[in-house]
Write an enzyme that holds these catalytic residues in place. Structure first.
Site, PDB file in Angstrom:
ATOM      1  N   HIS A   1     -36.719 -25.771 -23.484  1.00 35.14           N
ATOM      2  CA  HIS A   1     -37.793 -25.008 -22.826  1.00 35.14           C
ATOM      3  C   HIS A   1     -38.935 -24.726 -23.812  1.00 35.14           C
ATOM      4  O   HIS A   1     -39.872 -24.008 -23.475  1.00 35.14           O
ATOM      5  CB  HIS A   1     -37.254 -23.667 -22.317  1.00 35.14           C
ATOM      6  CG  HIS A   1     -36.429 -23.746 -21.062  1.00 35.14           C
ATOM      7  ND1 HIS A   1     -36.792 -24.503 -19.964  1.00 35.14           N
ATOM      8  CD2 HIS A   1     -35.278 -23.120 -20.707  1.00 35.14           C
ATOM      9  CE1 HIS A   1     -35.883 -24.345 -19.014  1.00 35.14           C
ATOM     10  NE2 HIS A   1     -34.958 -23.511 -19.435  1.00 35.14           N
TER      11      HIS A   1
ATOM     12  N   THR B   1     -35.761 -27.875 -13.703  1.00 33.01           N
ATOM     13  CA  THR B   1     -34.989 -28.419 -14.820  1.00 33.01           C
ATOM     14  C   THR B   1     -33.697 -29.085 -14.353  1.00 33.01           C
ATOM     15  O   THR B   1     -33.380 -30.206 -14.760  1.00 33.01           O
ATOM     16  CB  THR B   1     -34.609 -27.277 -15.798  1.00 33.01           C
ATOM     17  OG1 THR B   1     -35.762 -26.474 -16.033  1.00 33.01           O
ATOM     18  CG2 THR B   1     -34.049 -27.807 -17.083  1.00 33.01           C
ATOM     19  N   THR B   2     -32.960 -28.372 -13.508  1.00 39.70           N
ATOM     20  CA  THR B   2     -31.655 -28.870 -13.059  1.00 39.70           C
ATOM     21  C   THR B   2     -31.819 -30.212 -12.346  1.00 39.70           C
ATOM     22  O   THR B   2     -31.049 -31.157 -12.555  1.00 39.70           O
ATOM     23  CB  THR B   2     -31.017 -27.853 -12.080  1.00 39.70           C
ATOM     24  OG1 THR B   2     -31.160 -26.542 -12.632  1.00 39.70           O
ATOM     25  CG2 THR B   2     -29.567 -28.155 -11.821  1.00 39.70           C
ATOM     26  N   TRP B   3     -32.836 -30.274 -11.519  1.00 41.07           N
ATOM     27  CA  TRP B   3     -33.119 -31.499 -10.764  1.00 41.07           C
ATOM     28  C   TRP B   3     -33.500 -32.635 -11.707  1.00 41.07           C
ATOM     29  O   TRP B   3     -32.983 -33.758 -11.601  1.00 41.07           O
ATOM     30  CB  TRP B   3     -34.251 -31.205  -9.773  1.00 41.07           C
ATOM     31  CG  TRP B   3     -34.450 -32.216  -8.706  1.00 41.07           C
ATOM     32  CD1 TRP B   3     -33.615 -33.250  -8.350  1.00 41.07           C
ATOM     33  CD2 TRP B   3     -35.572 -32.285  -7.824  1.00 41.07           C
ATOM     34  NE1 TRP B   3     -34.159 -33.949  -7.313  1.00 41.07           N
ATOM     35  CE2 TRP B   3     -35.349 -33.381  -6.976  1.00 41.07           C
ATOM     36  CE3 TRP B   3     -36.739 -31.530  -7.677  1.00 41.07           C
ATOM     37  CZ2 TRP B   3     -36.267 -33.741  -5.976  1.00 41.07           C
ATOM     38  CZ3 TRP B   3     -37.646 -31.878  -6.685  1.00 41.07           C
ATOM     39  CH2 TRP B   3     -37.408 -32.966  -5.837  1.00 41.07           C
TER      40      TRP B   3
ATOM     41  N   GLY C   1     -35.053 -24.285  -3.180  1.00 41.84           N
ATOM     42  CA  GLY C   1     -35.602 -25.598  -3.517  1.00 41.84           C
ATOM     43  C   GLY C   1     -36.755 -26.025  -2.633  1.00 41.84           C
ATOM     44  O   GLY C   1     -36.825 -27.175  -2.206  1.00 41.84           O
TER      45      GLY C   1
ATOM     46  N   LYS D   1     -37.074 -22.413 -14.651  1.00 44.37           N
ATOM     47  CA  LYS D   1     -37.164 -22.320 -13.190  1.00 44.37           C
ATOM     48  C   LYS D   1     -38.265 -23.197 -12.573  1.00 44.37           C
ATOM     49  O   LYS D   1     -38.964 -22.805 -11.647  1.00 44.37           O
ATOM     50  CB  LYS D   1     -37.331 -20.866 -12.718  1.00 44.37           C
ATOM     51  CG  LYS D   1     -36.392 -19.881 -13.324  1.00 44.37           C
ATOM     52  CD  LYS D   1     -34.972 -20.373 -13.513  1.00 44.37           C
ATOM     53  CE  LYS D   1     -34.209 -20.580 -12.229  1.00 44.37           C
ATOM     54  NZ  LYS D   1     -32.858 -21.152 -12.551  1.00 44.37           N
ATOM     55  N   SER D   2     -38.399 -24.379 -13.160  1.00 44.13           N
ATOM     56  CA  SER D   2     -39.435 -25.302 -12.680  1.00 44.13           C
ATOM     57  C   SER D   2     -38.870 -26.627 -12.196  1.00 44.13           C
ATOM     58  O   SER D   2     -39.618 -27.578 -12.024  1.00 44.13           O
ATOM     59  CB  SER D   2     -40.417 -25.594 -13.815  1.00 44.13           C
ATOM     60  OG  SER D   2     -41.062 -24.417 -14.213  1.00 44.13           O
TER      61      SER D   2
ATOM     62  N   ARG E   1     -44.001 -26.399 -12.351  1.00 41.00           N
ATOM     63  CA  ARG E   1     -43.994 -25.963 -10.970  1.00 41.00           C
ATOM     64  C   ARG E   1     -45.135 -24.992 -10.756  1.00 41.00           C
ATOM     65  O   ARG E   1     -45.566 -24.312 -11.704  1.00 41.00           O
ATOM     66  CB  ARG E   1     -42.662 -25.264 -10.723  1.00 41.00           C
ATOM     67  CG  ARG E   1     -42.395 -24.883  -9.323  1.00 41.00           C
ATOM     68  CD  ARG E   1     -40.980 -24.335  -9.209  1.00 41.00           C
ATOM     69  NE  ARG E   1     -40.624 -24.177  -7.815  1.00 41.00           N
ATOM     70  CZ  ARG E   1     -39.500 -23.678  -7.377  1.00 41.00           C
ATOM     71  NH1 ARG E   1     -38.585 -23.277  -8.242  1.00 41.00           N
ATOM     72  NH2 ARG E   1     -39.255 -23.563  -6.086  1.00 41.00           N
TER      73      ARG E   1
ATOM     74  N   TYR F   1     -43.144 -30.415  -9.779  1.00 39.51           N
ATOM     75  CA  TYR F   1     -42.028 -30.190  -8.850  1.00 39.51           C
ATOM     76  C   TYR F   1     -42.442 -30.471  -7.406  1.00 39.51           C
ATOM     77  O   TYR F   1     -41.713 -31.123  -6.653  1.00 39.51           O
ATOM     78  CB  TYR F   1     -41.559 -28.736  -9.017  1.00 39.51           C
ATOM     79  CG  TYR F   1     -40.427 -28.304  -8.133  1.00 39.51           C
ATOM     80  CD1 TYR F   1     -39.111 -28.576  -8.487  1.00 39.51           C
ATOM     81  CD2 TYR F   1     -40.665 -27.594  -6.956  1.00 39.51           C
ATOM     82  CE1 TYR F   1     -38.059 -28.153  -7.685  1.00 39.51           C
ATOM     83  CE2 TYR F   1     -39.618 -27.166  -6.149  1.00 39.51           C
ATOM     84  CZ  TYR F   1     -38.321 -27.453  -6.513  1.00 39.51           C
ATOM     85  OH  TYR F   1     -37.283 -27.037  -5.710  1.00 39.51           O
TER      86      TYR F   1
END
Ligand code: A3P
Length: 315
Positions: free
Chosen positions: A130, A69-71, A283, A66-67, A150, A213
Protein backbone atom coordinates in the site's frame (compact mmCIF):
# COMPACT_ATOMS: atom_id res chain seq x y z
CA UNK A 1 0.16 -19.96 8.96
CA UNK A 2 0.77 -16.37 9.96
CA UNK A 3 1.47 -15.70 13.58
CA UNK A 4 0.85 -12.66 15.71
CA UNK A 5 4.37 -11.84 16.82
CA UNK A 6 5.14 -8.22 16.19
CA UNK A 7 8.79 -7.50 15.70
CA UNK A 8 9.31 -4.46 17.97
CA UNK A 9 10.54 -1.49 15.98
CA UNK A 10 13.59 -1.01 18.23
CA UNK A 11 15.94 -0.62 15.33
CA UNK A 12 14.01 2.41 14.17
CA UNK A 13 12.65 3.64 17.47
CA UNK A 14 14.69 6.84 17.50
CA UNK A 15 13.47 7.91 14.10
CA UNK A 16 9.89 6.84 14.78
CA UNK A 17 9.70 8.77 18.04
CA UNK A 18 10.45 12.01 16.19
CA UNK A 19 7.65 11.61 13.64
CA UNK A 20 4.53 13.78 13.96
CA UNK A 21 1.63 11.64 15.15
CA UNK A 22 -1.93 11.73 16.40
CA UNK A 23 -4.48 9.29 17.70
CA UNK A 24 -7.93 8.70 16.30
CA UNK A 25 -10.45 6.20 17.67
CA UNK A 26 -7.68 4.38 19.51
CA UNK A 27 -5.40 4.13 16.48
CA UNK A 28 -2.07 5.95 16.37
CA UNK A 29 -1.09 7.39 13.01
CA UNK A 30 2.35 8.80 12.12
CA UNK A 31 3.63 10.98 9.32
CA UNK A 32 6.51 9.24 7.58
CA UNK A 33 7.94 10.74 4.39
CA UNK A 34 4.77 12.71 3.81
CA UNK A 35 2.40 9.75 4.31
CA UNK A 36 0.14 9.09 7.30
CA UNK A 37 0.71 5.50 8.38
CA UNK A 38 -0.83 3.41 11.13
CA UNK A 39 1.77 2.99 13.84
CA UNK A 40 2.57 -0.63 13.14
CA UNK A 41 3.17 0.05 9.43
CA UNK A 42 6.00 2.55 9.90
CA UNK A 43 8.77 0.07 10.83
CA UNK A 44 7.59 -2.15 7.97
CA UNK A 45 7.98 0.58 5.38
CA UNK A 46 11.35 1.55 6.86
CA UNK A 47 12.55 -2.05 6.70
CA UNK A 48 11.18 -2.49 3.19
CA UNK A 49 13.15 0.55 2.10
CA UNK A 50 16.35 -0.77 3.63
CA UNK A 51 16.20 -4.52 3.31
CA UNK A 52 14.03 -5.52 0.37
CA UNK A 53 15.86 -7.92 -1.93
CA UNK A 54 14.61 -7.68 -5.50
CA UNK A 55 14.39 -10.68 -7.80
CA UNK A 56 14.31 -10.57 -11.56
CA UNK A 57 10.75 -10.51 -12.81
CA UNK A 58 9.10 -9.43 -9.53
CA UNK A 59 5.67 -7.96 -10.11
CA UNK A 60 4.39 -5.49 -7.53
CA UNK A 61 0.72 -4.80 -7.02
CA UNK A 62 0.04 -1.44 -5.40
CA UNK A 63 -3.13 0.23 -4.16
CA UNK A 64 -4.62 2.57 -1.61
CA UNK A 65 -6.46 0.44 0.98
CA UNK A 66 -10.01 -0.56 -0.01
CA UNK A 67 -9.59 0.14 -3.71
CA UNK A 68 -9.88 -3.35 -5.18
CA UNK A 69 -6.69 -4.92 -3.83
CA UNK A 70 -8.28 -8.31 -3.21
CA UNK A 71 -9.69 -8.40 -6.72
CA UNK A 72 -6.41 -7.33 -8.32
CA UNK A 73 -4.55 -9.97 -6.30
CA UNK A 74 -6.90 -12.68 -7.54
CA UNK A 75 -6.81 -11.55 -11.18
CA UNK A 76 -3.03 -11.14 -11.29
CA UNK A 77 -2.41 -14.44 -9.55
CA UNK A 78 -4.74 -16.23 -11.96
CA UNK A 79 -3.17 -14.56 -15.01
CA UNK A 80 0.44 -15.15 -13.97
CA UNK A 81 -0.13 -18.66 -12.68
CA UNK A 82 -2.26 -19.99 -15.49
CA UNK A 83 0.36 -22.36 -16.93
CA UNK A 84 0.49 -24.26 -13.63
CA UNK A 85 -3.16 -23.63 -12.73
CA UNK A 86 -5.58 -23.25 -15.66
CA UNK A 87 -8.74 -21.38 -14.66
CA UNK A 88 -10.78 -24.56 -15.18
CA UNK A 89 -8.79 -26.36 -12.47
CA UNK A 90 -11.26 -27.39 -9.76
CA UNK A 91 -8.35 -27.39 -7.33
CA UNK A 92 -7.13 -23.89 -8.32
CA UNK A 93 -5.50 -22.10 -5.34
CA UNK A 94 -8.07 -19.30 -5.70
CA UNK A 95 -10.78 -21.89 -5.05
CA UNK A 96 -9.04 -23.06 -1.89
CA UNK A 97 -7.48 -19.91 -0.47
CA UNK A 98 -8.31 -16.28 0.14
CA UNK A 99 -6.54 -14.04 -2.43
CA UNK A 100 -4.54 -12.44 0.40
CA UNK A 101 -3.04 -15.87 1.11
CA UNK A 102 -1.90 -16.05 -2.52
CA UNK A 103 -0.19 -12.64 -2.72
CA UNK A 104 1.64 -11.36 0.36
CA UNK A 105 1.31 -7.85 1.77
CA UNK A 106 4.89 -6.66 2.08
CA UNK A 107 4.34 -3.71 4.44
CA UNK A 108 3.11 -5.88 7.31
CA UNK A 109 5.45 -8.79 6.60
CA UNK A 110 8.37 -6.41 7.04
CA UNK A 111 6.77 -4.87 10.14
CA UNK A 112 6.53 -8.31 11.68
CA UNK A 113 10.08 -9.22 10.73
CA UNK A 114 8.77 -11.99 8.49
CA UNK A 115 10.08 -10.80 5.14
CA UNK A 116 12.08 -14.03 4.76
CA UNK A 117 8.75 -15.54 3.71
CA UNK A 118 9.13 -13.58 0.48
CA UNK A 119 12.23 -15.60 -0.40
CA UNK A 120 10.16 -18.76 -0.42
CA UNK A 121 7.79 -17.57 -3.14
CA UNK A 122 7.95 -19.14 -6.58
CA UNK A 123 9.46 -17.00 -9.30
CA UNK A 124 8.33 -14.63 -10.78
CA UNK A 125 7.10 -13.31 -7.44
CA UNK A 126 3.84 -11.48 -7.05
CA UNK A 127 3.94 -8.97 -4.17
CA UNK A 128 1.68 -6.27 -2.81
CA UNK A 129 2.15 -2.94 -1.07
CA UNK A 130 0.00 0.00 0.00
CA UNK A 131 3.08 2.29 0.00
CA UNK A 132 3.13 5.45 -2.07
CA UNK A 133 5.38 5.32 -5.13
CA UNK A 134 7.65 7.96 -3.61
CA UNK A 135 8.43 5.58 -0.71
CA UNK A 136 9.43 2.57 -2.77
CA UNK A 137 13.12 1.73 -2.88
CA UNK A 138 14.59 1.72 -6.42
CA UNK A 139 14.68 -2.08 -6.25
CA UNK A 140 10.88 -2.09 -6.27
CA UNK A 141 10.29 1.04 -8.28
CA UNK A 142 12.16 -0.66 -11.16
CA UNK A 143 9.73 -3.63 -11.20
CA UNK A 144 6.59 -3.89 -13.21
CA UNK A 145 3.89 -2.35 -11.05
CA UNK A 146 0.13 -2.69 -11.35
CA UNK A 147 -1.70 0.02 -9.43
CA UNK A 148 -5.43 -0.04 -8.78
CA UNK A 149 -7.37 2.87 -7.37
CA UNK A 150 -10.97 3.74 -6.75
CA UNK A 151 -13.21 6.77 -6.68
CA UNK A 152 -12.22 8.31 -3.32
CA UNK A 153 -15.71 8.57 -1.79
CA UNK A 154 -16.41 4.88 -2.40
CA UNK A 155 -12.96 3.99 -1.12
CA UNK A 156 -13.69 5.82 2.14
CA UNK A 157 -17.04 4.14 2.59
CA UNK A 158 -15.41 0.78 2.02
CA UNK A 159 -12.66 1.66 4.51
CA UNK A 160 -15.18 2.66 7.14
CA UNK A 161 -17.10 -0.62 6.82
CA UNK A 162 -13.84 -2.55 6.94
CA UNK A 163 -12.59 -0.79 10.08
CA UNK A 164 -15.93 -1.44 11.73
CA UNK A 165 -15.94 -5.09 10.75
CA UNK A 166 -12.47 -5.45 12.27
CA UNK A 167 -13.79 -4.37 15.65
CA UNK A 168 -13.92 -0.55 15.83
CA UNK A 169 -17.69 -0.29 16.00
CA UNK A 170 -17.58 3.16 17.64
CA UNK A 171 -15.78 4.81 14.73
CA UNK A 172 -18.23 7.25 13.12
CA UNK A 173 -18.03 7.75 9.36
CA UNK A 174 -17.72 11.49 9.91
CA UNK A 175 -14.40 10.96 11.75
CA UNK A 176 -12.85 9.10 8.83
CA UNK A 177 -14.30 11.63 6.41
CA UNK A 178 -12.68 14.55 8.25
CA UNK A 179 -9.34 12.78 8.34
CA UNK A 180 -9.56 12.10 4.61
CA UNK A 181 -10.36 15.72 3.80
CA UNK A 182 -7.19 16.70 5.69
CA UNK A 183 -5.17 13.99 3.93
CA UNK A 184 -4.75 12.12 7.23
CA UNK A 185 -6.57 8.84 6.61
CA UNK A 186 -4.37 5.71 6.74
CA UNK A 187 -1.92 5.80 3.79
CA UNK A 188 -3.16 9.31 2.97
CA UNK A 189 -3.17 11.81 1.50
CA UNK A 190 -5.13 9.90 -1.09
CA UNK A 191 -4.31 12.45 -3.83
CA UNK A 192 -0.55 11.99 -3.33
CA UNK A 193 -1.01 8.23 -3.46
CA UNK A 194 -2.87 8.54 -6.76
CA UNK A 195 -0.61 11.14 -8.34
CA UNK A 196 2.60 9.27 -7.54
CA UNK A 197 1.62 6.18 -9.50
CA UNK A 198 -0.27 8.20 -12.10
CA UNK A 199 2.72 10.29 -13.10
CA UNK A 200 5.07 7.28 -13.36
CA UNK A 201 2.51 5.37 -15.38
CA UNK A 202 2.18 8.28 -17.78
CA UNK A 203 5.93 8.69 -18.11
CA UNK A 204 6.68 4.96 -18.39
CA UNK A 205 3.50 3.04 -19.22
CA UNK A 206 5.50 -0.14 -19.79
CA UNK A 207 6.48 -0.08 -16.09
CA UNK A 208 3.28 0.99 -14.33
CA UNK A 209 -0.19 -0.12 -15.33
CA UNK A 210 -2.76 2.25 -13.81
CA UNK A 211 -6.17 0.66 -13.28
CA UNK A 212 -9.40 2.14 -12.01
CA UNK A 213 -11.78 -0.08 -10.06
CA UNK A 214 -14.83 1.40 -11.78
CA UNK A 215 -13.44 0.62 -15.24
CA UNK A 216 -12.66 -2.92 -14.16
CA UNK A 217 -16.27 -3.34 -13.03
CA UNK A 218 -17.53 -2.26 -16.46
CA UNK A 219 -15.36 -4.72 -18.37
CA UNK A 220 -13.48 -7.26 -16.25
CA UNK A 221 -12.57 -9.46 -19.22
CA UNK A 222 -10.74 -6.60 -20.93
CA UNK A 223 -8.91 -5.98 -17.65
CA UNK A 224 -7.77 -9.60 -17.60
CA UNK A 225 -6.40 -9.25 -21.16
CA UNK A 226 -4.75 -5.93 -20.31
CA UNK A 227 -3.07 -7.44 -17.26
CA UNK A 228 -1.77 -10.38 -19.28
CA UNK A 229 -0.39 -8.10 -21.99
CA UNK A 230 1.22 -5.75 -19.48
CA UNK A 231 2.80 -8.61 -17.56
CA UNK A 232 4.34 -9.96 -20.74
CA UNK A 233 2.15 -13.06 -20.93
CA UNK A 234 -0.60 -12.14 -23.43
CA UNK A 235 -3.25 -14.77 -24.08
CA UNK A 236 -2.41 -17.06 -26.98
CA UNK A 237 -5.00 -17.73 -29.66
CA UNK A 238 -5.45 -21.19 -28.17
CA UNK A 239 -6.14 -19.70 -24.73
CA UNK A 240 -8.49 -17.14 -26.26
CA UNK A 241 -10.36 -19.89 -28.12
CA UNK A 242 -10.65 -21.82 -24.86
CA UNK A 243 -12.26 -18.77 -23.25
CA UNK A 244 -9.59 -18.30 -20.56
CA UNK A 245 -9.88 -14.51 -20.19
CA UNK A 246 -13.59 -14.81 -19.39
CA UNK A 247 -12.99 -17.89 -17.21
CA UNK A 248 -10.46 -15.95 -15.13
CA UNK A 249 -12.79 -12.96 -14.82
CA UNK A 250 -15.59 -15.32 -13.69
CA UNK A 251 -13.43 -17.18 -11.21
CA UNK A 252 -12.34 -13.85 -9.68
CA UNK A 253 -15.77 -12.20 -9.63
CA UNK A 254 -16.95 -11.07 -6.23
CA UNK A 255 -19.88 -13.51 -6.28
CA UNK A 256 -17.68 -16.48 -7.13
CA UNK A 257 -15.09 -15.60 -4.50
CA UNK A 258 -17.61 -14.73 -1.81
CA UNK A 259 -19.28 -18.11 -2.19
CA UNK A 260 -16.16 -20.15 -1.49
CA UNK A 261 -15.66 -21.87 1.83
CA UNK A 262 -12.15 -20.35 2.03
CA UNK A 263 -13.65 -16.87 1.97
CA UNK A 264 -16.66 -17.57 4.21
CA UNK A 265 -14.40 -18.66 7.04
CA UNK A 266 -11.00 -17.79 8.44
CA UNK A 267 -9.14 -14.56 8.78
CA UNK A 268 -6.01 -12.86 7.65
CA UNK A 269 -3.66 -10.14 8.87
CA UNK A 270 -0.66 -9.93 11.16
CA UNK A 271 -1.73 -6.93 13.22
CA UNK A 272 -5.51 -6.86 12.98
CA UNK A 273 -7.49 -9.99 12.32
CA UNK A 274 -9.66 -9.33 9.31
CA UNK A 275 -12.18 -12.01 8.45
CA UNK A 276 -11.83 -13.27 4.90
CA UNK A 277 -15.51 -12.48 4.47
CA UNK A 278 -14.96 -8.79 5.20
CA UNK A 279 -13.05 -8.36 1.93
CA UNK A 280 -16.19 -9.13 -0.10
CA UNK A 281 -18.83 -6.64 0.95
CA UNK A 282 -20.78 -5.10 -1.95
CA UNK A 283 -18.31 -4.51 -4.72
CA UNK A 284 -20.23 -1.78 -6.54
CA UNK A 285 -19.62 1.80 -7.64
CA UNK A 286 -21.51 4.67 -6.05
CA UNK A 287 -22.23 3.24 -2.59
CA UNK A 288 -21.17 6.59 -1.09
CA UNK A 289 -24.67 7.99 -1.67
CA UNK A 290 -25.92 5.97 1.30
CA UNK A 291 -23.24 7.36 3.63
CA UNK A 292 -22.62 10.98 2.72
CA UNK A 293 -24.75 14.05 2.46
CA UNK A 294 -24.58 15.91 -0.87
CA UNK A 295 -22.70 18.61 1.03
CA UNK A 296 -20.01 16.16 2.21
CA UNK A 297 -19.70 14.78 -1.31
CA UNK A 298 -19.28 18.27 -2.78
CA UNK A 299 -16.64 19.07 -0.21
CA UNK A 300 -14.42 16.07 -0.80
CA UNK A 301 -14.98 16.15 -4.56
CA UNK A 302 -13.75 19.75 -4.59
CA UNK A 303 -10.66 18.91 -2.56
CA UNK A 304 -9.74 15.93 -4.73
CA UNK A 305 -10.45 17.84 -7.94
CA UNK A 306 -8.26 20.70 -6.84
CA UNK A 307 -5.40 18.37 -5.88
CA UNK A 308 -5.58 16.42 -9.15
CA UNK A 309 -6.03 19.50 -11.34
CA UNK A 310 -3.74 19.59 -14.33
CA UNK A 311 -2.65 15.95 -13.94
CA UNK A 312 -5.13 14.51 -16.43
CA UNK A 313 -6.45 12.14 -13.73
CA UNK A 314 -10.15 12.43 -12.97
CA UNK A 315 -12.86 10.32 -11.35
P1 A3P B 1 -16.92 -2.48 -0.83
O1 A3P B 1 -16.58 -2.37 0.60
O2 A3P B 1 -17.32 -1.17 -1.44
O3 A3P B 1 -17.89 -3.56 -1.14
P2 A3P B 1 -9.64 -4.09 -0.94
O4 A3P B 1 -9.59 -5.40 -1.63
O5 A3P B 1 -8.64 -3.10 -1.50
O6 A3P B 1 -9.60 -4.22 0.52
O7 A3P B 1 -11.03 -3.44 -1.34
C1 A3P B 1 -12.22 -4.03 -0.90
C2 A3P B 1 -13.35 -3.61 -1.80
O8 A3P B 1 -13.29 -4.33 -3.03
C3 A3P B 1 -14.70 -3.92 -1.17
O9 A3P B 1 -15.57 -2.88 -1.62
C4 A3P B 1 -15.01 -5.27 -1.79
O10 A3P B 1 -16.36 -5.60 -1.79
C5 A3P B 1 -14.49 -5.09 -3.19
N1 A3P B 1 -14.16 -6.37 -3.84
C6 A3P B 1 -13.54 -7.44 -3.30
N2 A3P B 1 -13.42 -8.42 -4.19
C7 A3P B 1 -13.97 -7.98 -5.33
C8 A3P B 1 -14.16 -8.58 -6.61
N3 A3P B 1 -13.77 -9.80 -6.88
N4 A3P B 1 -14.79 -7.83 -7.54
C9 A3P B 1 -15.19 -6.58 -7.29
N5 A3P B 1 -15.04 -5.96 -6.10
C10 A3P B 1 -14.44 -6.66 -5.12
Amino acid sequence: EEDDRICPPEEYADIISTLPSFESSGLRVRLYQGVWLLDHVVPGIMALQRRHKPQLGDVVLASPPKSGTTWLKALSFAVMGRAAYPPSDADHPLRRLNPHQCVPFMDNLFSAGQEAKLDALPSPRLLHTHAHHSMLPPSIADCKIVFVCREPKDMLVSMWHFVRSSGSSDFPFSALFELACEGKNPYGPIWDHLLGYWSVSRATPERVLFLKYEEMLVDPVSTVRELARFLGVPFTSVEEAAGWPADIADMCSIDALRGLQANKTGNTGLFFKCSHQSFFRKGVAGDWVDHMTPEMARRIDAIVEEKLRGSGLTF
